[in-house]
Design an enzyme around this catalytic site. Structure first.
Site, PDB file in Angstrom:
ATOM      1  N   GLU A   4     -98.989  -1.543 -76.152  1.00  0.00           N
ATOM      2  CA  GLU A   4     -97.959  -2.117 -77.036  1.00  0.00           C
ATOM      3  C   GLU A   4     -97.933  -1.391 -78.373  1.00  0.00           C
ATOM      4  O   GLU A   4     -96.875  -1.221 -78.982  1.00  0.00           O
ATOM      5  CB  GLU A   4     -98.196  -3.622 -77.203  1.00  0.00           C
ATOM      6  CG  GLU A   4     -97.854  -4.368 -75.913  1.00  0.00           C
ATOM      7  CD  GLU A   4     -98.584  -5.672 -75.699  1.00  0.00           C
ATOM      8  OE1 GLU A   4     -99.234  -6.175 -76.641  1.00  0.00           O
ATOM      9  OE2 GLU A   4     -98.526  -6.195 -74.568  1.00  0.00           O
TER      10      GLU A   4
ATOM     11  N   GLU B 143    -105.692  -0.663 -68.519  1.00  0.00           N
ATOM     12  CA  GLU B 143    -104.626  -1.669 -68.503  1.00  0.00           C
ATOM     13  C   GLU B 143    -103.314  -1.025 -68.036  1.00  0.00           C
ATOM     14  O   GLU B 143    -102.600  -0.425 -68.853  1.00  0.00           O
ATOM     15  CB  GLU B 143    -104.412  -2.231 -69.910  1.00  0.00           C
ATOM     16  CG  GLU B 143    -105.611  -2.939 -70.483  1.00  0.00           C
ATOM     17  CD  GLU B 143    -105.187  -3.955 -71.526  1.00  0.00           C
ATOM     18  OE1 GLU B 143    -105.582  -5.118 -71.387  1.00  0.00           O
ATOM     19  OE2 GLU B 143    -104.434  -3.605 -72.450  1.00  0.00           O
TER      20      GLU B 143
ATOM     21  N   HIS C 217    -103.794   0.343 -77.531  1.00  0.00           N
ATOM     22  CA  HIS C 217    -103.119  -0.582 -76.602  1.00  0.00           C
ATOM     23  C   HIS C 217    -101.701  -0.081 -76.337  1.00  0.00           C
ATOM     24  O   HIS C 217    -101.047   0.454 -77.235  1.00  0.00           O
ATOM     25  CB  HIS C 217    -103.099  -1.987 -77.208  1.00  0.00           C
ATOM     26  CG  HIS C 217    -102.680  -3.032 -76.222  1.00  0.00           C
ATOM     27  ND1 HIS C 217    -101.360  -3.212 -75.869  1.00  0.00           N
ATOM     28  CD2 HIS C 217    -103.400  -3.905 -75.494  1.00  0.00           C
ATOM     29  CE1 HIS C 217    -101.299  -4.174 -74.963  1.00  0.00           C
ATOM     30  NE2 HIS C 217    -102.520  -4.610 -74.716  1.00  0.00           N
TER      31      HIS C 217
ATOM     32  N   GLY D 118     -98.807  -8.746 -68.920  1.00  0.00           N
ATOM     33  CA  GLY D 118     -97.887  -9.852 -69.153  1.00  0.00           C
ATOM     34  C   GLY D 118     -96.859 -10.066 -68.051  1.00  0.00           C
ATOM     35  O   GLY D 118     -95.897 -10.795 -68.237  1.00  0.00           O
TER      36      GLY D 118
ATOM     37  N   GLY E 255    -105.068 -11.038 -72.139  1.00  0.00           N
ATOM     38  CA  GLY E 255    -104.014 -11.414 -73.079  1.00  0.00           C
ATOM     39  C   GLY E 255    -103.646 -12.876 -72.927  1.00  0.00           C
ATOM     40  O   GLY E 255    -104.314 -13.763 -73.470  1.00  0.00           O
ATOM     41  N   GLY E 256    -102.615 -13.154 -72.136  1.00  0.00           N
ATOM     42  CA  GLY E 256    -102.094 -14.515 -72.005  1.00  0.00           C
ATOM     43  C   GLY E 256    -103.158 -15.562 -71.713  1.00  0.00           C
ATOM     44  O   GLY E 256    -103.164 -16.642 -72.329  1.00  0.00           O
TER      45      GLY E 256
ATOM     46  N   TRP F 173    -105.469 -11.643 -78.533  1.00  0.00           N
ATOM     47  CA  TRP F 173    -104.513 -12.719 -78.853  1.00  0.00           C
ATOM     48  C   TRP F 173    -103.130 -12.193 -79.232  1.00  0.00           C
ATOM     49  O   TRP F 173    -102.186 -12.961 -79.366  1.00  0.00           O
ATOM     50  CB  TRP F 173    -105.071 -13.591 -79.991  1.00  0.00           C
ATOM     51  CG  TRP F 173    -106.284 -14.387 -79.631  1.00  0.00           C
ATOM     52  CD1 TRP F 173    -106.992 -14.348 -78.445  1.00  0.00           C
ATOM     53  CD2 TRP F 173    -106.948 -15.344 -80.452  1.00  0.00           C
ATOM     54  NE1 TRP F 173    -108.045 -15.217 -78.495  1.00  0.00           N
ATOM     55  CE2 TRP F 173    -108.047 -15.845 -79.723  1.00  0.00           C
ATOM     56  CE3 TRP F 173    -106.730 -15.827 -81.753  1.00  0.00           C
ATOM     57  CZ2 TRP F 173    -108.916 -16.813 -80.249  1.00  0.00           C
ATOM     58  CZ3 TRP F 173    -107.597 -16.782 -82.281  1.00  0.00           C
ATOM     59  CH2 TRP F 173    -108.670 -17.274 -81.531  1.00  0.00           C
ATOM     60  N   LYS F 174    -103.047 -10.890 -79.455  1.00  0.00           N
ATOM     61  CA  LYS F 174    -101.759 -10.267 -79.836  1.00  0.00           C
ATOM     62  C   LYS F 174    -101.171 -11.001 -81.056  1.00  0.00           C
ATOM     63  O   LYS F 174    -101.927 -11.462 -81.915  1.00  0.00           O
ATOM     64  CB  LYS F 174    -100.799 -10.235 -78.637  1.00  0.00           C
ATOM     65  CG  LYS F 174    -101.472  -9.619 -77.412  1.00  0.00           C
ATOM     66  CD  LYS F 174    -100.523  -9.291 -76.295  1.00  0.00           C
ATOM     67  CE  LYS F 174    -101.315  -8.697 -75.136  1.00  0.00           C
ATOM     68  NZ  LYS F 174    -100.457  -8.228 -74.048  1.00  0.00           N
TER      69      LYS F 174
ATOM     70  N   SER G 179    -102.617  -9.106 -66.761  1.00  0.00           N
ATOM     71  CA  SER G 179    -102.403 -10.311 -65.941  1.00  0.00           C
ATOM     72  C   SER G 179    -103.677 -10.810 -65.271  1.00  0.00           C
ATOM     73  O   SER G 179    -103.636 -11.329 -64.144  1.00  0.00           O
ATOM     74  CB  SER G 179    -101.300 -10.078 -64.901  1.00  0.00           C
ATOM     75  OG  SER G 179    -100.064  -9.838 -65.564  1.00  0.00           O
TER      76      SER G 179
HETATM   77  P1  PGA Z   1    -102.130  -9.959 -70.289  1.00  0.00           P
HETATM   78  O1  PGA Z   1    -102.382  -8.868 -71.458  1.00  0.00           O
HETATM   79  O2  PGA Z   1    -103.464 -10.474 -69.868  1.00  0.00           O
HETATM   80  O3  PGA Z   1    -101.263 -11.000 -70.944  1.00  0.00           O
HETATM   81  O4  PGA Z   1    -101.428  -9.236 -69.196  1.00  0.00           O
HETATM   82  C1  PGA Z   1    -103.492  -8.027 -71.420  1.00  0.00           C
HETATM   83  C2  PGA Z   1    -103.472  -7.092 -72.599  1.00  0.00           C
HETATM   84  O5  PGA Z   1    -102.379  -6.634 -72.989  1.00  0.00           O
HETATM   85  O6  PGA Z   1    -104.524  -6.764 -73.169  1.00  0.00           O
END
Ligand code: PGA
Length: 256
Positions: A102, A172, A100, A178, A239-240, A11-12, A218
């Site tokens: 990020e 990833e 991750h 994203g 993620g999204g 969910w970030k 994605s």
């Molecule tokens: P995303 O993110 O599905 O929004 O691309 C995946 C993630 O960062 O784990």
């Protein structure tokens, strides 16, 4: 061997505690027994973990499991702002994402940090979901497999074969997160196969067969089935598409 698929929602930095409660209730409502073969994990922000735990406690039939998005490796002490693995255990986390891209980018997390985090988690009986992924420059230069296997080798450095049993790997690509862009399922599978080889070389043939490897970046309703059809992709780190019950459950369905 057949590996049990796992679909985890990252969910970030989204959802307050009350929003998390609502989404978890919606997920439970849209859950179908046909998905019983899949591990379904939600990874809310730290501030919503307790609400997630309480919500799931009220629903004893809920198949959902809770994960965190990060951890600090020390067990306790003067580390302002940090959260230990024991604290995550206390709010019923059975998984935790580490490494991750990020975290690596915005919080300067190194491979050594990722290794220490993974070890702290297995020490508390929490399964690390260890992430790796290349930039677009690395992909275009043909260095993807060497780069991601080095990340995973480094992340596993402190784990014995028994420590590594619960480990989940997640491939990833940084350029796919994203962005709406993805590798082809075949390209993703090729990297996941290389990660499996890496695990096999380190911990033996049975461990290599057993380790679950997720694709992330994605992933959505439109492409989930194609990734799910690949032999080395055992689930998704989403993620999204994990922020709405309908799109997340569609991906659970894809892997069931
Ligand atoms: P995303 O993110 O599905 O929004 O691309 C995946 C993630 O960062 O784990």
């Amino acid at each position: 061997m057949t590996r049990r698929p796992l679909v985890a929602g990252n969910w970030k930095m989204h959802k307050t505690a009350s929003e998390a409660t609502r989404l978890i209730q919606q997920l439970a409502y849209s859950y179908d027994d046909a998905y019983a073969g899949v591990d379904v994990v939600v990874c809310p922000p730290f501030t919503a973990l307790r609400s997630a735990q309480v919500t799931l406690d009220f629903d004893t039939n809920s198949p959902l499991r809770i994960g965190a998005q990060d951890v600090f490796w020390e067990p306790s002490g003067a580390y302002t702002g940090a959260i230990s693995a024991a604290m995550l255990r206390d709010v019923a986390c059975s998984f935790c994402i580490v490494g991750h891209s990020e975290r690596r980018k915005y919080f300067s997390e190194t491979d050594e940090d990722v290794a220490r985090k993974a070890a702290a988690l297995t020490g508390e009986g929490i399964a690390p979901i260890i992430c790796c992924g290349e930039t677009i420059e690395t992909r275009e230069s043909g260095g993807t497999v060497a780069f991601v296997t080095a990340q995973i080798e480094a992340a596993l450095a402190l784990l014995s074969a028994s420590d590594a049993e619960p480990v989940v790997l997640a491939y990833e690509p940084v350029w796919a997160i994203g962005t709406g862009r993805t590798p082809t399922p075949e390209q993703a599978d090729e990297v996941c196969a290389a990660l499996r080889d890496c695990f096999r070389e380190r911990y033996g043939a049975a461990a290599g067969e057993a380790v679950r490897i997720l694709y992330g970046g994605s992933m959505n309703i439109g492409n989930g089935d194609a990734f799910a059809a690949m032999p080395n992709i055992d689930g998704g780190l989403v993620g999204g598409a994990s922020l709405e019950a309908e799109s997340f459950m569609a991906l659970v369905k894809a892997f069931s």
